[in-house]
Structure formats: C-alpha cells, structure tokens
Design a protein around this motif. Structure first.
Motif, mmCIF file in Angstrom:
data_model
loop_
_atom_site.group_PDB
_atom_site.id
_atom_site.type_symbol
_atom_site.label_atom_id
_atom_site.label_comp_id
_atom_site.label_asym_id
_atom_site.label_seq_id
_atom_site.Cartn_x
_atom_site.Cartn_y
_atom_site.Cartn_z
ATOM 1 N N MET A 1 0.858 -1.199 0.000
ATOM 2 C CA MET A 1 0.000 0.000 0.000
ATOM 3 C C MET A 1 0.886 1.240 0.000
ATOM 4 S SD MET A 1 -2.922 1.003 2.789
ATOM 5 C CE MET A 1 -3.853 2.536 2.712
ATOM 6 N N GLN A 2 0.637 2.141 -0.940
ATOM 7 C CA GLN A 2 1.418 3.359 -1.071
ATOM 8 C C GLN A 2 0.662 4.542 -0.461
ATOM 9 O OE1 GLN A 2 4.616 3.205 -2.879
ATOM 10 N NE2 GLN A 2 4.083 1.111 -2.364
ATOM 11 N N LEU A 3 1.323 5.241 0.459
ATOM 12 C CA LEU A 3 0.676 6.390 1.087
ATOM 13 C C LEU A 3 0.228 7.412 0.041
ATOM 14 C CD1 LEU A 3 0.021 7.774 3.853
ATOM 15 C CD2 LEU A 3 2.197 8.979 3.591
ATOM 16 N N ASN A 4 1.067 7.646 -0.954
ATOM 17 C CA ASN A 4 0.735 8.648 -1.973
ATOM 18 C C ASN A 4 -0.482 8.273 -2.807
ATOM 19 O OD1 ASN A 4 2.695 10.480 -1.322
ATOM 20 N ND2 ASN A 4 4.123 9.870 -2.924
ATOM 21 N N GLN A 5 -0.798 6.996 -2.857
ATOM 22 C CA GLN A 5 -1.910 6.532 -3.676
ATOM 23 C C GLN A 5 -3.103 6.107 -2.831
ATOM 24 O OE1 GLN A 5 -0.476 3.608 -6.520
ATOM 25 N NE2 GLN A 5 1.449 4.718 -6.747
ATOM 26 N N ALA A 6 -3.062 6.422 -1.549
ATOM 27 C CA ALA A 6 -4.163 6.076 -0.640
ATOM 28 C C ALA A 6 -4.936 7.334 -0.272
ATOM 29 C CB ALA A 6 -3.620 5.411 0.620
ATOM 30 N N SER A 7 -6.172 7.153 0.095
ATOM 31 C CA SER A 7 -6.966 8.264 0.635
ATOM 32 C C SER A 7 -6.769 8.299 2.152
ATOM 33 C CB SER A 7 -8.442 8.058 0.309
ATOM 34 O OG SER A 7 -8.931 6.902 0.976
ATOM 35 N N PRO B 1 -9.053 8.132 4.527
ATOM 36 C CA PRO B 1 -9.772 7.074 5.249
ATOM 37 C C PRO B 1 -9.072 5.712 5.143
ATOM 38 C CG PRO B 1 -11.309 8.408 3.971
ATOM 39 C CD PRO B 1 -9.937 8.774 3.516
ATOM 40 N N GLU B 2 -8.396 5.459 4.022
ATOM 41 C CA GLU B 2 -7.666 4.198 3.874
ATOM 42 C C GLU B 2 -6.479 4.135 4.833
ATOM 43 O OE1 GLU B 2 -8.365 2.821 -0.733
ATOM 44 O OE2 GLU B 2 -7.060 4.557 -0.380
ATOM 45 N N VAL B 3 -5.781 5.254 5.005
ATOM 46 C CA VAL B 3 -4.671 5.285 5.958
ATOM 47 C C VAL B 3 -5.196 5.130 7.382
ATOM 48 C CG1 VAL B 3 -2.739 6.636 6.853
ATOM 49 C CG2 VAL B 3 -3.268 6.696 4.405
ATOM 50 N N GLU B 4 -6.328 5.756 7.664
ATOM 51 C CA GLU B 4 -6.935 5.632 8.988
ATOM 52 C C GLU B 4 -7.310 4.178 9.273
ATOM 53 O OE1 GLU B 4 -10.722 7.820 10.070
ATOM 54 O OE2 GLU B 4 -9.193 9.207 10.840
ATOM 55 N N ALA B 5 -7.821 3.486 8.264
ATOM 56 C CA ALA B 5 -8.167 2.070 8.423
ATOM 57 C C ALA B 5 -6.909 1.227 8.622
ATOM 58 C CB ALA B 5 -8.945 1.591 7.203
ATOM 59 N N TYR B 6 -5.845 1.545 7.902
ATOM 60 C CA TYR B 6 -4.578 0.812 8.056
ATOM 61 C C TYR B 6 -4.065 0.929 9.485
ATOM 62 C CZ TYR B 6 0.439 -0.160 7.670
ATOM 63 O OH TYR B 6 1.714 -0.654 7.873
ATOM 64 N N LEU B 7 -4.161 2.127 10.066
ATOM 65 C CA LEU B 7 -3.644 2.349 11.414
ATOM 66 C C LEU B 7 -4.386 1.544 12.474
ATOM 67 C CD1 LEU B 7 -2.888 6.154 11.205
ATOM 68 C CD2 LEU B 7 -1.276 4.411 12.000
ATOM 69 N N LYS C 1 -4.927 -1.525 12.067
ATOM 70 C CA LYS C 1 -4.286 -2.840 11.975
ATOM 71 C C LYS C 1 -2.800 -2.787 12.288
ATOM 72 C CE LYS C 1 -5.395 -3.205 7.705
ATOM 73 N NZ LYS C 1 -5.463 -3.755 6.315
ATOM 74 N N SER C 2 -2.159 -1.678 11.939
ATOM 75 C CA SER C 2 -0.711 -1.564 12.101
ATOM 76 C C SER C 2 -0.332 -0.114 12.384
ATOM 77 C CB SER C 2 0.009 -2.037 10.827
ATOM 78 O OG SER C 2 1.410 -1.799 10.916
ATOM 79 N N LYS C 3 0.683 0.050 13.220
ATOM 80 C CA LYS C 3 1.208 1.381 13.528
ATOM 81 C C LYS C 3 2.566 1.602 12.857
ATOM 82 C CE LYS C 3 -2.238 1.993 16.414
ATOM 83 N NZ LYS C 3 -3.395 2.823 16.028
ATOM 84 N N GLY C 4 2.871 0.783 11.862
ATOM 85 C CA GLY C 4 4.176 0.857 11.238
ATOM 86 C C GLY C 4 4.138 1.377 9.809
ATOM 87 N N ILE C 5 5.222 2.049 9.397
ATOM 88 C CA ILE C 5 5.336 2.555 8.041
ATOM 89 C C ILE C 5 6.801 2.483 7.603
ATOM 90 C CG2 ILE C 5 5.619 4.959 8.798
ATOM 91 C CD1 ILE C 5 4.042 5.802 6.275
ATOM 92 N N ILE C 6 7.016 2.229 6.319
ATOM 93 C CA ILE C 6 8.353 2.234 5.728
ATOM 94 C C ILE C 6 8.528 3.531 4.942
ATOM 95 C CG2 ILE C 6 9.976 1.021 4.214
ATOM 96 C CD1 ILE C 6 8.210 -1.479 4.507
ATOM 97 N N ILE C 7 9.660 4.190 5.140
ATOM 98 C CA ILE C 7 9.997 5.392 4.372
ATOM 99 C C ILE C 7 11.272 5.117 3.582
ATOM 100 C CG2 ILE C 7 10.578 7.841 4.432
ATOM 101 C CD1 ILE C 7 7.763 7.337 5.381
ATOM 102 N N PRO C 8 11.204 5.006 2.255
ATOM 103 C CA PRO C 8 12.443 4.923 1.468
ATOM 104 C C PRO C 8 13.160 6.272 1.540
ATOM 105 C CG PRO C 8 10.507 4.224 0.185
ATOM 106 C CD PRO C 8 10.002 4.919 1.403
#
Length: 245
Positions: A1-7, A9-15, A17-24
């Motif tokens: 899942m790409q943050l730039n391509q998510a809305s 509400p989608e990020v809110e739903a992800y959180l 399930k998970s509190k983690g994110i990868i930053i290249p």
C-alpha cells in the motif's frame, strides 16, 4: 500500500491494523557515466514497494534528496545540508507520529545519509527526554545492501568490480526498475580506483567520472531483478519483526 496513492480514510483504516510505516530514503547524485542520478532513491523505493505490496505494509513517499555535498562537482547532483536534512526528517517524523504511527522504518539507499539519519533520530528522541516524557514511537534505519543475503547475491553476481560508489549492483536495480533507461557506455579504466575524499572538488579530482572501485557496465535488468527479489524478502522479515516489537 502506497501512502501517496491512498486516501486518508484508507490510511486511517490501516492504522487500526498496524502502527508501522516504511519510508524509502535516498539521494539525487551522480552515479558514474551510466548510472541514474536518482539511483539512491530508486533502489530503496522499488524494494520497499515490492515488499509492501507483498506483505501489506504501508510505504510512504520517498525522501529523495539527501546529504551529498561531495557529489556537487557533477552536473545534476542535489544536496541538503545536514542541518536541513535533520530538520526535515524531524518534521516527517512528527507528522507521522501525530497520526498515530509508532514504528517508522527508514530504508536507506545512500551511505552518505547514515550519520545524518542517526543524528535526526537523536534529535527526535531528545525532545521527549528534555520534556521528561517517554517517547511513544521507535525509529529505525537499514541500508538495503546491508542485509546479509543481499551482500551475498551481489558478490555472486559481481565477484569483481561491484565497488563502493556507482556500484554494479545498485545500477542493476535501477535498470530493473527502469529498463528503458539502460545506458551502454565504455568506461576507462574498466574498473575505477578506490580511495577517500573530502569535498566536491576533491572528489571530482580523484574520481573524474564519478565511480569509486566499480565497473557498472556489468549491470543488467535481469541481475537487478534478482537483487530486488532477495532484498524484498529480507526487508519483509526485518520489518515484520520490527513492527511486532
């Protein structure tokens, strides 16, 4: 899942399930006569994307300009001062923390970033220490080539001439990501010399075509694909353990 391509509400739903994110995180700097200027950003970006797509991790936008003052003798290179980079990274960290992220994993693609990223982490933690509060999040960085299995496959693919800058392995990863950008360039000497440097003028004088110890003419999209496959699996293993900690 790409943050730039998510809305949002989608990020809110992800959180939930998970509190983690990868930053290249990478750099825009010269990579020799046949390497792309964006190599150090492209490599962690493509590895993180493939890992995130397979394992369901959220991948943030790439922090693409890093600490690369020593490459400014080559046209197109862009740098941040270390102080600027530290401040920008802390703004990113504070923004992500505000939304509820508690495990922020920076996948690095540029060796020159490592000490500055570490300094940014110390700066971030210091704010909580000085306020007398426990920091609610954890920060981690790993460079994609540091995974043992990645180092092994790079050595297998390039037993000679991988080098330390404009490496055959990193150029191969970018050629896998952008096969239309493959460049056929004759380099002299075939394998560049090794050595150390200080500022941009010193670098350009010692390494006139930008390479250090490398023969990136060996790079192919097929070799890059193999490296990415190995790096993706290693990253998934590392991130799963970190997010669960």
């Amino acid at each position: 899942m790409q943050l730039n391509q998510a809305s949002w509400p989608e990020v809110e739903a992800y959180l939930k399930k998970s509190k983690g994110i990868i930053i290249p995180i990478g750099s825009v700097e010269q990579h020799g006569p046949n390497g792309l200027l964006g190599t150090d950003a492209i490599c962690p970006e493509v590895i993180a994307k493939e890992a995130g797509d397979e394992a369901g991790f959220l991948v943030g936008p790439t922090f693409s300009v890093g600490s690369a003052q020593h490459h400014l003798g080559f046209t197109g290179s862009i740098t941040l001062r270390p102080t600027t980079m530290i401040a920008a990274l802390n703004d990113w960290i504070d923004s992500l923390h505000r939304h509820g992220f508690k495990r922020i994993f920076f996948l690095n693609g540029h060796g020159g970033n490592i000490t500055t990223i570490d300094a940014a982490f110390v700066e971030s933690y210091a704010a909580w220490s000085l306020d007398g509060e426990a920091c609610p999040y954890k920060l981690k960085q790993t460079s994609w080539w540091m995974f043992d299995e990645v180092a092994q496959v790079c050595k297998e693919l390039f037993p000679e001439g991988d080098g330390s800058h404009a490496t055959a392995s990193e150029v191969a990863v970018t050629y896998y990501a952008y096969p239309e950008a493959v460049k056929d360039v004759v380099m002299t000497p075939k394998t560049a010399p090794e050595g150390r440097f200080t500022d941009a003028a010193d670098y350009r004088k010692k390494f006139p075509d930008g390479r250090i110890g490398s023969d990136p003419s060996q790079a192919t999209p097929e070799k890059g694909k193999r490296i990415v496959e190995v790096a993706k699996k290693a990253l998934i293993r590392e991130v799963e353990a970190y997010f669960a900690s």
